[in-house]
Scaffold this active site. Structure first.
Site, short mmCIF file in Angstrom:
data_model
loop_
_atom_site.label_atom_id
_atom_site.label_comp_id
_atom_site.label_asym_id
_atom_site.label_seq_id
_atom_site.Cartn_x
_atom_site.Cartn_y
_atom_site.Cartn_z
CB CYS A 49 5.63 -5.56 -1.53
SG CYS A 49 5.17 -7.31 -1.56
CE LYS A 107 0.18 0.96 -2.90
NZ LYS A 107 0.36 0.10 -1.71
CG ASN A 126 -3.21 1.61 -0.58
OD1 ASN A 126 -2.25 0.86 -0.41
ND2 ASN A 126 -4.36 1.18 -1.04
N GLY A 140 -7.61 -1.07 -3.46
CA GLY A 140 -7.03 -2.33 -3.89
C GLY A 140 -8.07 -3.42 -3.92
#
EC number: 1.3.1.91
Length: 345
Positions: A106, A145, A217, A239
């Site tokens: 993030c 992740k 991803n 997502g």
């Protein structure tokens, strides 16, 4: 497909991560996950990122409660202190989560101020200590992740060495958002769109760490792109596509598990009506429960009316789960379909 080396006391099969729904802040709450489970019976679902501070000093039940139908479900943690992460991981395992995932991807400034998320990629030794502490604390898989790099450095060596450190600490499952994270100057939304996708670099990780599960991803906007990626990786994580066009999860479920029986839209509506009735009785606002449903009928006649009715603040204020059925009946009534067609003309 052969099993990879054990994580904790569990052997993990790559197929366990074949289809994943990404952790998304303010999106993948327990209500969204219940809905996604209806659409994709075998998908692996992830919580929103939950900070160690929220778990160790806040309302644990509010953050960790989930419906048993959500399994397999993973708890994503945000933090950078090995002891605190170990304690939070124990709570997650005790609550029944199937996996503990560490957020190293993030890029938001709020997360950076807490010294975790993507900025942790600059401190691989610390992340390795965090992974080891969590693995020592729990028996469920501990996964990470992460992005491919930071800012504008696209050196493959950076992410290879980062993954290598975590591999040495015992991590065997890596969810790779195949873009860099730009820590200054780009918003989280921009970070999902502007840094270029580099699937080739993600594929090199699979080549260099062949006994690991590598899940791709980023940029997988439809079932075709996700299915193609799944041929090269051990799994795919969707997502925003799962949020805007949730039936993509059903389409992929049928491609990955052809014998899967999926509920039709009417059955999904019935299930969400029952779920909403129980949740509202516990004090959950209806507006929170119906948010994930807005994209259910995207691409179908009546989709616009469906979204409008389930977004009507005045109607939602009554907290009457019957609104879901009213919206469904409205968009499937022939007169309503005709009215919308005329309006669009």
């Amino acid at each position: 497909m052969a099993a990879i080396p054990p994580l904790g006391s569990l052997a993990v099969l790559p197929s366990d991560w074949r289809l994943c729904v990404a952790p998304m802040i303010d999106v993948t709450d327990r209500h969204c996950r219940f809905f996604h489970r209806l659409l994709a019976p075998h998908a692996r679902l992830y919580t929103e990122m939950i900070t160690t501070g929220a778990l160790l000093h806040g309302d644990v039940a509010r953050h960790l409660d989930f419906d048993t139908v959500e399994h397999p479900v993973a708890l994503q943690l945000g933090g950078s202190e090995p002891d605190a992460l170990a304690q939070a991981a124990r709570l997650g395992e005790r609550w029944g989560y199937d996996e503990i995932n560490l957020n190293c991807g993030c890029p938001s400034e709020r997360v950076q101020r807490g010294a975790f998320g993507a900025c942790l990629m600059a401190e691989p030794d610390l992340v390795a200590d965090c992974v080891k502490a969590m693995r020592d604390a729990v028996d469920v898989p501990v996964t990470v992740k992460h992005r491919l790099g930071l800012d504008y450095d696209e050196s493959y060596a950076f992410v290879r060495d980062f993954v290598g450190k975590l591999y040495d600490a015992g991590c065997r499952v890596f969810i790779v958002h195949a873009r860099n994270a730009v820590l200054k100057g780009l918003s989280p939304k921009d970070n999902r769109e502007i840094p270029p996708l580099r699937y080739d670099a993600a594929a090199m990780l699979k080549r260099d760490f062949p006994d690991c599960v590598v899940v791709l991803n980023g940029g997988l906007g439809d079932a075709g792109a996700a299915e193609q990626a799944a041929r090269q990786f051990d799994g795919v994580m969707l997502g925003r596509a799962a949020w805007h066009t949730p039936r993509v999860l059903s389409e992929l479920s049928l491609r990955f598990w052809p014998s899967t029986r999926l509920p039709g839209d009417a059955q999904v509506v019935d299930a969400m009506m029952d779920y909403a009735t129980r949740a509202v009785a516990r004090g959950v606002p209806l507006r929170v429960i119906v948010r994930p449903l807005l994209g259910l009928v995207n691409g179908q006649a009546g989709a616009r009316r469906w979204r409008r009715m389930l977004s009507d603040a005045a109607a939602l204020k009554s907290d009457d789960p019957g609104l879901i059925y009213e919206a469904w009946r409205s968009v499937h009534h022939p007169a309503a379909r005709h009215a919308e067609a005329v309006e669009l003309d």
